[in-house]
Design an enzyme around this catalytic site. Sequence first.
Site, PDB file in Angstrom:
ATOM      1  CG  ASP A   1      -0.519  -0.457   2.218  1.00 17.54           C
ATOM      2  OD1 ASP A   1       1.051  -0.196   3.021  1.00 17.54           O
ATOM      3  OD2 ASP A   1      -0.829  -1.431   2.839  1.00 17.54           O
TER       4      ASP A   1
ATOM      5  CG  ASP B   1       1.967   4.138   4.352  1.00 16.62           C
ATOM      6  OD1 ASP B   1       0.461   4.074   4.449  1.00 16.62           O
ATOM      7  OD2 ASP B   1       3.167   3.216   4.798  1.00 16.62           O
TER       8      ASP B   1
ATOM      9  CG  ASP C   1      10.518   0.785  11.891  1.00 15.27           C
ATOM     10  OD1 ASP C   1      10.539   1.944  10.574  1.00 15.27           O
ATOM     11  OD2 ASP C   1       9.732  -0.066  11.914  1.00 15.27           O
TER      12      ASP C   1
HETATM   13  P1  ATP Z   1       4.371  -2.862   5.086  1.00 16.22           P
HETATM   14  O1  ATP Z   1       5.214  -2.967   3.968  1.00 16.22           O
HETATM   15  O2  ATP Z   1       4.346  -4.428   6.168  1.00 16.22           O
HETATM   16  O3  ATP Z   1       3.121  -2.224   5.494  1.00 16.22           O
HETATM   17  P2  ATP Z   1       6.197  -0.645   6.198  1.00 16.22           P
HETATM   18  O4  ATP Z   1       7.128  -0.926   6.068  1.00 16.22           O
HETATM   19  O5  ATP Z   1       5.178   0.589   5.550  1.00 16.22           O
HETATM   20  O6  ATP Z   1       5.559  -2.156   5.866  1.00 16.22           O
HETATM   21  P3  ATP Z   1       3.958   0.483   7.706  1.00 16.22           P
HETATM   22  O7  ATP Z   1       3.867  -0.216   9.580  1.00 16.22           O
HETATM   23  O8  ATP Z   1       2.671   0.760   7.086  1.00 16.22           O
HETATM   24  O9  ATP Z   1       4.769  -0.894   7.363  1.00 16.22           O
HETATM   25  O10 ATP Z   1       4.297   2.002   8.561  1.00 16.22           O
HETATM   26  C1  ATP Z   1       4.383   2.937   7.936  1.00 16.22           C
HETATM   27  C2  ATP Z   1       6.042   3.262   8.230  1.00 16.22           C
HETATM   28  O11 ATP Z   1       5.271   4.330   9.689  1.00 16.22           O
HETATM   29  C3  ATP Z   1       7.364   2.739   8.194  1.00 16.22           C
HETATM   30  O12 ATP Z   1       7.644   2.056   7.025  1.00 16.22           O
HETATM   31  C4  ATP Z   1       8.245   3.173   9.116  1.00 16.22           C
HETATM   32  O13 ATP Z   1       8.074   4.300   8.323  1.00 16.22           O
HETATM   33  C5  ATP Z   1       7.259   3.922   9.989  1.00 16.22           C
HETATM   34  N1  ATP Z   1       6.348   3.170  11.675  1.00 16.22           N
HETATM   35  C6  ATP Z   1       5.556   2.075  11.543  1.00 16.22           C
HETATM   36  N2  ATP Z   1       5.807   1.679  12.431  1.00 16.22           N
HETATM   37  C7  ATP Z   1       6.474   2.573  13.148  1.00 16.22           C
HETATM   38  C8  ATP Z   1       7.563   2.061  14.320  1.00 16.22           C
HETATM   39  N3  ATP Z   1       6.448   1.517  15.673  1.00 16.22           N
HETATM   40  N4  ATP Z   1       7.766   3.185  15.071  1.00 16.22           N
HETATM   41  C9  ATP Z   1       8.634   3.753  14.327  1.00 16.22           C
HETATM   42  N5  ATP Z   1       8.594   3.899  12.986  1.00 16.22           N
HETATM   43  C10 ATP Z   1       7.488   3.139  12.257  1.00 16.22           C
HETATM   44 MG    MG Z   2       2.842   0.650   5.240  1.00 18.39          MG
END
Ligand code: ATP
Ligand code: MG
Length: 460
Positions: free
Chosen positions: A74, A76, A162
């Site tokens: 997705d 963001d 993170d």
């Molecule tokens: P996925 O492919 O699983 O969606 P993602 O990296 O996009 O991976 P998300 O949970 O959608 O993960 O979170 C979006 C973004 O928000 C992450 O890429 C990271 O930059 C930030 N993020 C999410 N969770 C945390 C956290 N617990 N602490 C710090 N930053 C976070």
């Molecule tokens: Mg994501």
Amino acid sequence: MIKKLIGRVFSGKMFGGRGKSAAQVIPFKEHGVAREQISPCALSVTDTLQAKGFAAFVVGGAVRDLLLKREPKDFDVATSATPEEVRGLFRRSRIIGRRFQIVHVMCGRETVEVSTFRAGHEVSDKGDDSASGNERGKTDEQGRILRDNVFGNQQQDATRRDLSINALFYDPSTQQVFDYHGGVADLKKKRLRMIGDPVQRYREDPVRMLRAVRFAAALDFEIDPATRKPIRELADLLQNVPPARLFDEMLKLLLSGHAVETVKRLRKDGLHHGLLPLLDVILEQPLGERFVMLALKNTDSRIRGEKGVSPAFLFATLLWHEVLAAWKSIEKGGIPAIPALYKAMDQVMLAQAEMLAIPRRFGGDMKEIWAMQPRFEQRSGRRPYRLLELPRFRAGYDFLLLRCESGELDAEIGEWWTQFQDANETTREQMLKADSGPAKKRRRRRKPKLPADAADAPEV
Ligand code: ATP
Ligand code: MG
């Protein structure tokens, strides 16, 4: 106030939480990610926000995945606009807020998550007193962030993320990537590195430990030693995370398509203890381990084949050997088989609810799958026909096959059901086992003892 401001300018914190250098800007010709690779909805969000004078970037997992030539799950968006400002620009949008407010913008069936640049919990800089107490997010005594909604600038937003590879910003109008923490280099080295001091970052939010392991498994990356080392020591901090959040994270982990690999790595890093009471016990008994690993393998291949999976089924498999153990011990106390099974199911559900809040809607389905299991052993009279008619028969049957495959049950019983389902009436009649008279009598005697919630209990 003025004094504080001057202090901040001189300490170099005005434009970035930890005073790190500005972003490395990587042009299209170096990274190759084209505007067209961004989803139409995310493009419309960034274009609209930018046209109104706000900064807006695609951020996080989507940029990481595109740079790795993977398809993003997705998109963001991170922006300088406040949630209200975003909300005002998109008709189909709504502000949602759990730990902090974000805006969901909907276009057709797609939803883009838009978050305002936030300053993290300022940490780890020597002599850092620039973030005043009331600007910081609130923490509990272990350092876990309870409130984390202070707006900030782009650089601060990068720093509060993170992992370095999750802190990349992509501007669809210039096709540039902004990298504040060496994320692109880490992507090339297949390395996961926590931004800032890992111990402090895990204390702020212990879920980051799980995320690090999940991404390592999913991307087949190595966790940088400094990022990996504290995990084992800090694993217990997961106990303080609210169960609902832990459940969300577990679900992501188990439905990532890489559950087997993730669980293996969780065990290697000592993260499974306490995290899932189920994994604790189960993975330590050979039959349980085989059963869980088979279930996860099954889930992984369904997800990779883009087939649906049912979280209830998955959690039912994860907890099954606990149910079995509890069932046996309750039966030993003199309680008949079926009421004992119901008691065991309740006991197991209750025990894990404290750690991992499995939503009610899954609980019902899980119990249904478990309750069906003894009925597969009844292969005489009309009973198999009645079982076949149950709406959740298929789930119960799939579950039975896993039990056979793991060695818990004789393979013959699974094969019998496979054949019985598709057989014609004559064959079915021939397949039925001779009715065992005493079983019926036992049933009549035991019936009044069924617990109240077993009114529609399976037949025995
Ligand atoms: P996925 O492919 O699983 O969606 P993602 O990296 O996009 O991976 P998300 O949970 O959608 O993960 O979170 C979006 C973004 O928000 C992450 O890429 C990271 O930059 C930030 N993020 C999410 N969770 C945390 C956290 N617990 N602490 C710090 N930053 C976070
Ligand atoms: Mg994501």
